[in-house]
Scaffold this motif. Sequence first.
Motif, PDB file in Angstrom:
ATOM      1  N   THR A  25       0.815  -1.218   0.000  1.00 32.39           N
ATOM      2  CA  THR A  25       0.000   0.000   0.000  1.00 32.39           C
ATOM      3  C   THR A  25       0.848   1.268   0.000  1.00 32.39           C
ATOM      4  OG1 THR A  25      -0.119  -0.062   2.428  1.00 32.39           O
ATOM      5  CG2 THR A  25      -1.895  -1.150   1.210  1.00 32.39           C
ATOM      6  N   ALA A  26       2.169   1.135  -0.002  1.00 33.21           N
ATOM      7  CA  ALA A  26       3.055   2.293   0.076  1.00 33.21           C
ATOM      8  C   ALA A  26       3.013   3.121  -1.205  1.00 33.21           C
ATOM      9  CB  ALA A  26       4.483   1.826   0.339  1.00 33.21           C
ATOM     10  N   ASP A  27       3.339   4.400  -1.071  1.00 28.40           N
ATOM     11  CA  ASP A  27       3.458   5.275  -2.227  1.00 28.40           C
ATOM     12  C   ASP A  27       4.818   5.010  -2.874  1.00 28.40           C
ATOM     13  OD1 ASP A  27       3.617   7.255  -4.123  1.00 28.40           O
ATOM     14  OD2 ASP A  27       3.236   8.926  -2.744  1.00 28.40           O
ATOM     15  N   VAL A  28       4.808   4.316  -4.002  1.00 26.96           N
ATOM     16  CA  VAL A  28       6.071   3.903  -4.626  1.00 26.96           C
ATOM     17  C   VAL A  28       6.886   5.085  -5.130  1.00 26.96           C
ATOM     18  CG1 VAL A  28       5.323   1.582  -5.230  1.00 26.96           C
ATOM     19  CG2 VAL A  28       4.837   3.471  -6.794  1.00 26.96           C
ATOM     20  N   ALA A  29       6.248   6.236  -5.328  1.00 27.40           N
ATOM     21  CA  ALA A  29       6.974   7.416  -5.778  1.00 27.40           C
ATOM     22  C   ALA A  29       7.906   7.941  -4.695  1.00 27.40           C
ATOM     23  CB  ALA A  29       5.995   8.508  -6.197  1.00 27.40           C
ATOM     24  N   GLU A  38      15.277   4.768  -7.821  1.00 31.82           N
ATOM     25  CA  GLU A  38      13.838   4.952  -7.643  1.00 31.82           C
ATOM     26  C   GLU A  38      13.119   4.338  -8.849  1.00 31.82           C
ATOM     27  OE1 GLU A  38      12.797   9.078  -7.588  1.00 31.82           O
ATOM     28  OE2 GLU A  38      13.680   9.486  -9.549  1.00 31.82           O
ATOM     29  N   VAL A  39      11.814   4.145  -8.723  1.00 31.10           N
ATOM     30  CA  VAL A  39      11.016   3.631  -9.835  1.00 31.10           C
ATOM     31  C   VAL A  39      10.888   4.720 -10.889  1.00 31.10           C
ATOM     32  CG1 VAL A  39       8.742   2.763 -10.518  1.00 31.10           C
ATOM     33  CG2 VAL A  39       9.744   2.049  -8.338  1.00 31.10           C
ATOM     34  N   ALA A  40      11.093   4.351 -12.144  1.00 32.73           N
ATOM     35  CA  ALA A  40      10.970   5.312 -13.239  1.00 32.73           C
ATOM     36  C   ALA A  40       9.534   5.838 -13.309  1.00 32.73           C
ATOM     37  CB  ALA A  40      11.357   4.660 -14.561  1.00 32.73           C
ATOM     38  N   PRO A  41       9.339   7.147 -13.510  1.00 32.61           N
ATOM     39  CA  PRO A  41       7.988   7.723 -13.549  1.00 32.61           C
ATOM     40  C   PRO A  41       7.046   7.033 -14.525  1.00 32.61           C
ATOM     41  CG  PRO A  41       9.624   9.465 -13.450  1.00 32.61           C
ATOM     42  CD  PRO A  41      10.386   8.177 -13.630  1.00 32.61           C
ATOM     43  N   ARG A  42       7.574   6.539 -15.633  1.00 30.00           N
ATOM     44  CA  ARG A  42       6.710   5.910 -16.640  1.00 30.00           C
ATOM     45  C   ARG A  42       6.025   4.655 -16.122  1.00 30.00           C
ATOM     46  NH1 ARG A  42      10.743   2.635 -20.775  1.00 30.00           N
ATOM     47  NH2 ARG A  42      12.373   2.171 -19.259  1.00 30.00           N
ATOM     48  N   ASP A  43       6.561   4.064 -15.035  1.00 34.39           N
ATOM     49  CA  ASP A  43       5.996   2.823 -14.503  1.00 34.39           C
ATOM     50  C   ASP A  43       5.194   3.025 -13.215  1.00 34.39           C
ATOM     51  OD1 ASP A  43       7.032   1.352 -16.557  1.00 34.39           O
ATOM     52  OD2 ASP A  43       8.715   0.522 -15.437  1.00 34.39           O
ATOM     53  N   LEU A  44       5.113   4.249 -12.718  1.00 33.42           N
ATOM     54  CA  LEU A  44       4.424   4.480 -11.449  1.00 33.42           C
ATOM     55  C   LEU A  44       2.950   4.077 -11.511  1.00 33.42           C
ATOM     56  CD1 LEU A  44       5.945   7.909 -10.313  1.00 33.42           C
ATOM     57  CD2 LEU A  44       6.327   5.652  -9.284  1.00 33.42           C
ATOM     58  N   VAL A  79       2.597   0.306 -11.449  1.00 34.47           N
ATOM     59  CA  VAL A  79       2.884  -0.255 -10.128  1.00 34.47           C
ATOM     60  C   VAL A  79       1.706  -0.029  -9.192  1.00 34.47           C
ATOM     61  CG1 VAL A  79       4.370  -0.127  -8.107  1.00 34.47           C
ATOM     62  CG2 VAL A  79       5.368  -0.010 -10.381  1.00 34.47           C
ATOM     63  N   ARG A  80       1.120   1.156  -9.233  1.00 30.42           N
ATOM     64  CA  ARG A  80      -0.036   1.445  -8.383  1.00 30.42           C
ATOM     65  C   ARG A  80      -1.227   0.563  -8.742  1.00 30.42           C
ATOM     66  NH1 ARG A  80       1.538   7.670  -9.123  1.00 30.42           N
ATOM     67  NH2 ARG A  80       2.740   7.959  -7.192  1.00 30.42           N
ATOM     68  N   ALA A  81      -1.432   0.310 -10.029  1.00 32.33           N
ATOM     69  CA  ALA A  81      -2.506  -0.582 -10.452  1.00 32.33           C
ATOM     70  C   ALA A  81      -2.246  -2.001  -9.956  1.00 32.33           C
ATOM     71  CB  ALA A  81      -2.641  -0.565 -11.973  1.00 32.33           C
ATOM     72  N   PHE A  82      -0.983  -2.430  -9.995  1.00 30.63           N
ATOM     73  CA  PHE A  82      -0.588  -3.754  -9.495  1.00 30.63           C
ATOM     74  C   PHE A  82      -0.882  -3.845  -8.000  1.00 30.63           C
ATOM     75  CE2 PHE A  82       2.470  -6.786  -7.794  1.00 30.63           C
ATOM     76  CZ  PHE A  82       2.446  -7.822  -8.712  1.00 30.63           C
ATOM     77  N   GLN A  83      -0.528  -2.807  -7.243  1.00 29.84           N
ATOM     78  CA  GLN A  83      -0.805  -2.779  -5.812  1.00 29.84           C
ATOM     79  C   GLN A  83      -2.306  -2.865  -5.547  1.00 29.84           C
ATOM     80  OE1 GLN A  83       1.271   0.994  -5.102  1.00 29.84           O
ATOM     81  NE2 GLN A  83       2.444  -0.041  -3.494  1.00 29.84           N
ATOM     82  N   SER A 123       9.380   6.310   2.986  1.00 33.35           N
ATOM     83  CA  SER A 123       8.353   7.328   2.783  1.00 33.35           C
ATOM     84  C   SER A 123       8.905   8.658   3.272  1.00 33.35           C
ATOM     85  CB  SER A 123       7.071   6.984   3.550  1.00 33.35           C
ATOM     86  OG  SER A 123       7.289   7.089   4.954  1.00 33.35           O
ATOM     87  N   ASP A 124       8.228   9.748   2.892  1.00 31.97           N
ATOM     88  CA  ASP A 124       8.661  11.061   3.367  1.00 31.97           C
ATOM     89  C   ASP A 124       8.511  11.166   4.874  1.00 31.97           C
ATOM     90  OD1 ASP A 124       9.247  11.791   0.783  1.00 31.97           O
ATOM     91  OD2 ASP A 124       7.366  12.877   0.463  1.00 31.97           O
ATOM     92  N   GLU A 125       7.516  10.490   5.424  1.00 29.75           N
ATOM     93  CA  GLU A 125       7.287  10.532   6.874  1.00 29.75           C
ATOM     94  C   GLU A 125       8.391   9.794   7.627  1.00 29.75           C
ATOM     95  OE1 GLU A 125       3.889   9.244  10.186  1.00 29.75           O
ATOM     96  OE2 GLU A 125       3.618   8.780   8.068  1.00 29.75           O
ATOM     97  N   ILE A 126       8.783   8.630   7.142  1.00 32.54           N
ATOM     98  CA  ILE A 126       9.815   7.834   7.813  1.00 32.54           C
ATOM     99  C   ILE A 126      11.201   8.409   7.557  1.00 32.54           C
ATOM    100  CG2 ILE A 126      10.924   5.563   7.919  1.00 32.54           C
ATOM    101  CD1 ILE A 126       8.200   4.337   7.232  1.00 32.54           C
ATOM    102  N   GLY A 127      11.433   8.887   6.344  1.00 34.77           N
ATOM    103  CA  GLY A 127      12.745   9.423   5.991  1.00 34.77           C
ATOM    104  C   GLY A 127      13.745   8.322   5.674  1.00 34.77           C
TER     105      GLY A 127
END
Length: 205
Positions: free
Chosen positions: A37-41, A107-113, A116-120, A164-168
């Motif tokens: 469920t994480a934000d892969v970006a 990081e994950v390439a933007p073209r695949d974000l 990946v979200r659909a897969f999640q 994540s940005d929250e965890i750092g």
Amino acid sequence: MRQIMLISGLFSAVALAGCNGASFSTQWKLRGFDLGTADVAQIRVAVRAPDWATLTPEKTILLAKYAFEDGGAGRTLDIHLQRAEREQDRDALARLAAPSSALVVYEVAPRDLAAVRAFQAETQSAKAAGRHGRGGVEIGGELACRKDEIPEGPVVLDAYLHASDEIGWLPLLEGFDVKPQLTQTKSWEEIARSVPRCEKHAKRA
């Protein structure tokens, strides 16, 4: 921790080392983290390779798999990676691990974000419907090339995770010899032969 092993699939040795090298404090801070469920970006991994290796993030591909326990058709997805260059990463990694200039951030390439979200979403929807399964990540493409012959001795890596940005940023592996992990299923000679020589160095030879 399964999440650490999956995220750090960016480098096969890191994936194999997994929780064996992660500190207790890192494991504790990631206790509520769910890759499904994480934000892969926001997910990034920084790796410092041995001196003989050059990491090649633009040639690295992750193959994400999800197989259903009921025998239904599973899902696979090719995820392309790229080198991440963010000012906040340089500052954070400089405080966490010096010298930060030796680290390569993936990081994950933007073209695949979107894919990946659909897969999640698909796997989470299946779980909610009671269709349980098992997921995993395999390494594809070229993880690294070698500048010259690979020397004998330990293969020491440093790796840092931005979940994540929250965890750092968190230390995942520091000064960790991954050679014992790598040679559990293959001989060192076979592994060394599988690492291609860097093109610019090969042209000079």
